[in-house]
Design a protein around this motif. Structure first.
Motif, PDB file in Angstrom:
ATOM      1  N   VAL A 266       2.243 -11.557   2.325  1.00 33.27           N
ATOM      2  CA  VAL A 266       3.490 -10.854   2.035  1.00 33.27           C
ATOM      3  C   VAL A 266       3.691  -9.736   3.041  1.00 33.27           C
ATOM      4  N   GLU A 267       4.879  -9.681   3.624  1.00 37.99           N
ATOM      5  CA  GLU A 267       5.251  -8.642   4.594  1.00 37.99           C
ATOM      6  C   GLU A 267       6.533  -8.010   4.058  1.00 37.99           C
ATOM      7  N   SER A 268       6.455  -6.750   3.653  1.00 35.78           N
ATOM      8  CA  SER A 268       7.569  -6.175   2.902  1.00 35.78           C
ATOM      9  C   SER A 268       8.040  -4.848   3.471  1.00 35.78           C
ATOM     10  N   MET A 269       9.339  -4.569   3.264  1.00 38.53           N
ATOM     11  CA  MET A 269       9.856  -3.249   3.582  1.00 38.53           C
ATOM     12  C   MET A 269       9.385  -2.279   2.507  1.00 38.53           C
ATOM     13  N   THR A 270       9.399  -1.013   2.819  1.00 37.85           N
ATOM     14  CA  THR A 270       8.868   0.004   1.920  1.00 37.85           C
ATOM     15  C   THR A 270       9.966   0.908   1.388  1.00 37.85           C
ATOM     16  N   ASP A 271       9.692   1.485   0.238  1.00 33.76           N
ATOM     17  CA  ASP A 271      10.567   2.532  -0.287  1.00 33.76           C
ATOM     18  C   ASP A 271      10.167   3.897   0.248  1.00 33.76           C
ATOM     19  N   GLY A 272       9.099   3.949   1.049  1.00 30.68           N
ATOM     20  CA  GLY A 272       8.675   5.203   1.651  1.00 30.68           C
ATOM     21  C   GLY A 272       9.665   5.706   2.685  1.00 30.68           C
ATOM     22  N   HIS A 273       9.607   7.021   2.987  1.00 29.71           N
ATOM     23  CA  HIS A 273      10.592   7.614   3.882  1.00 29.71           C
ATOM     24  C   HIS A 273       9.959   8.315   5.085  1.00 29.71           C
ATOM     25  N   ALA A 278       5.166   5.756   3.500  1.00 27.79           N
ATOM     26  CA  ALA A 278       5.344   4.343   3.828  1.00 27.79           C
ATOM     27  C   ALA A 278       4.026   3.608   4.036  1.00 27.79           C
ATOM     28  N   TYR A 279       3.068   4.278   4.668  1.00 28.06           N
ATOM     29  CA  TYR A 279       1.842   3.590   5.079  1.00 28.06           C
ATOM     30  C   TYR A 279       0.592   4.045   4.331  1.00 28.06           C
ATOM     31  N   GLY A 280       0.713   5.040   3.456  1.00 25.21           N
ATOM     32  CA  GLY A 280      -0.406   5.466   2.636  1.00 25.21           C
ATOM     33  C   GLY A 280      -1.012   6.782   3.085  1.00 25.21           C
ATOM     34  N   PHE A 281      -1.558   7.529   2.128  1.00 31.92           N
ATOM     35  CA  PHE A 281      -2.168   8.812   2.463  1.00 31.92           C
ATOM     36  C   PHE A 281      -3.186   9.207   1.397  1.00 31.92           C
ATOM     37  N   ASN A 282      -4.060  10.121   1.776  1.00 25.68           N
ATOM     38  CA  ASN A 282      -5.091  10.650   0.890  1.00 25.68           C
ATOM     39  C   ASN A 282      -4.510  11.853   0.157  1.00 25.68           C
ATOM     40  N   THR A 298      -7.395  10.971  -3.973  1.00 25.91           N
ATOM     41  CA  THR A 298      -6.751   9.738  -4.427  1.00 25.91           C
ATOM     42  C   THR A 298      -6.013   9.097  -3.250  1.00 25.91           C
ATOM     43  N   MET A 299      -5.884   7.783  -3.291  1.00 25.80           N
ATOM     44  CA  MET A 299      -5.131   7.059  -2.265  1.00 25.80           C
ATOM     45  C   MET A 299      -3.770   6.683  -2.828  1.00 25.80           C
ATOM     46  N   ARG A 300      -2.721   7.015  -2.084  1.00 23.58           N
ATOM     47  CA  ARG A 300      -1.367   6.757  -2.578  1.00 23.58           C
ATOM     48  C   ARG A 300      -0.532   6.059  -1.515  1.00 23.58           C
TER      49      ARG A 300
END
Length: 427
Positions: A266-273, A278-282, A298-300
């Motif tokens: 699955v290759e999807s667009m993100t709701d991140g801005h 968009a790509y994840g953070f600690n 935590t990983m989000r």
């Protein structure tokens, strides 16, 4: 002489008596040990019957102590026999599970290829791409024939639509045509949309009647229709086609197939801005009451948008569709996007087997959501010069006006076309 003869006869009588006694004793022994003679079967069943018979009749050759001892031995052997049977069952089950695991591992090896030795440090790369399934045209011969004519390289854009989104659908396919995209298909959920697409020379597929789905398809809103796509998409994948699933509130500015990696299920667009969302953070959670351990890491990551994603015809992809469709059919209040992300991201844990699917997040400036556009891009002189592949008006309820404004800005070059809209919505 007479006295000597009497003595000899006396000795002979004693010997005969002793012989008789010995014979009787041997007879008792053999009667107990070999009740059926020397030439009869010694099967365990017969022996058990004999012992039981002797115990019941109370053989005159055995004492009560001996009988009790035999009863105790029989009881002990019975318990050991039951325990052995239990152990055999346990070993049989372990063997079955081991064979099952071995068979699963062998199938994985067959699918993924030969086993390899580990290379030098820093050179090891795991497999990223699941193999595609064997197509099965018997699933839907009519759809298979349409896809042969429409698809390019076994892939195409697919959108579901009913009469509620007719005007947005027109903007959708008008800009697809303008971008030079030919491999797209509208799944018409009612007769009006089917006729509308034919009139505008838009490839269309009208599903066969289905009582369980048609009422939702004809009258359902955005969320209701979104839930149907996971069931309908399954047939496309079974036929061996990769699908770029698209909502109709999307403006196409370039051909998206030129920007896909195709290395994941699955290759999807993100709701991140931004990069983090968009790509994840600690993300560090602070709980002062814990003292020394107050900070928990935590990983989000912000969710994938279930209104625009590329999905390949693989086993994990089909399992994802099945899981989401099943949950939505049982949980009427669930949002399809939330369920889609939960099944895609949640790991395995006690009582739950997570989905083993590879996933990729699309570039959020190329595959742009409307929050990125209206909150960030339109206010930045450099970012305004970028031309995205698509713009998805997913963050705003006034979809059609914003779609038209996107066309004015990126297609017709009207620089102030986006200025009249607020960052968010009025409610």
């Amino acid at each position: 002489m007479a006295g000597r003869r009497d003595k000899v006869q006396s000795i002979r009588g004693s010997r005969i008596a002793i012989a008789i006694v010995i014979g009787v004793l041997l007879g008792c022994v053999f009667a107990f040990m070999l009740p059926h003679g020397f030439f009869t079967s010694n099967s365990p069943i017969q022996n058990r019957k004999l012992v039981k018979s002797n115990l019941q009749t109370g053989s005159s050759c055995e004492s009560p102590e001996r009988v009790n001892m035999l009863k105790s031995d029989i009881a002990s052997l019975t318990e050991k026999n039951a325990e052995l049977k239990k152990q055999v069952r346990q070993l049989t089950e372990k063997l079955r599970l081991a064979e099952q695991g071995k068979d699963h591992a062998q199938k994985q090896v067959m699918v993924l290829g030969e086993q390899h030795k580990v290379g030098p440090f820093g050179t090891v790369k795991a497999l990223r791409t699941s193999p595609t399934i064997v197509p099965d045209e018997s699933v839907n011969p009519r759809l298979a024939k349409i896809l042969e004519e429409v698809a390019v390289g076994k892939e195409l854009i697919v959108a579901l639509a009913n009469s509620n989104v007719k005007r947005m659908l027109e903007v959708w396919f008008t800009n697809i045509k303008r971008a030079g995209i030919t491999n797209y298909l509208v799944v018409a959920l009612d007769d009006q949309i089917a006729e509308f697409c034919k009139k505008n020379d838009v490839p269309v597929y009208k599903r066969d009647p289905d009582e369980g789905i048609d009422s939702i398809a004809r009258t359902g809103g955005n969320h209701a229709v979104s839930g149907l796509k996971f069931r309908i998409l399954r047939e496309f994948l079974q036929l061996g086609y990769s699908v770029l699933l698209s909502d109709v509130d999307i403006v196409y500015l370039q051909n998206p197939f030129d920007y896909l990696y195709r290395d994941s299920d699955v290759e999807s667009m993100t709701d991140g801005h931004d990069n983090m969302t968009a790509y994840g953070f600690n993300d560090v959670f602070d709980e002062p009451a814990m003292g020394w351990a107050r900070y928990a890491h935590t990983m989000r990551i912000w969710v994938y948008n279930s209104g625009f994603f590329y999905i390949r015809p693989t086993i994990p992809s089909i399992e994802l569709l099945d899981r989401v469709a099943d949950r939505l059919s049982k949980q009427s209040n669930s949002w399809d996007q939330a369920v889609f992300n939960e099944e895609l991201f949640f790991p395995s844990y006690p009582g739950y087997d997570g989905l083993h699917a590879a996933k990729r997040t699309m570039d959020f400036y190329q595959f742009m959501n409307s929050k990125v556009l209206f909150k960030t891009v339109r206010k930045d002189a450099k970012l305004k010069k970028l031309k995205p592949v698509i713009v998805h008006v997913n963050y705003h309820p006034d979809k059609l006006p914003r779609m038209l404004a996107v066309v004015e800005f990126y297609v017709n070059g009207k620089q102030d076309a986006l200025e009249a809209f607020p960052d968010g919505s009025d409610w």
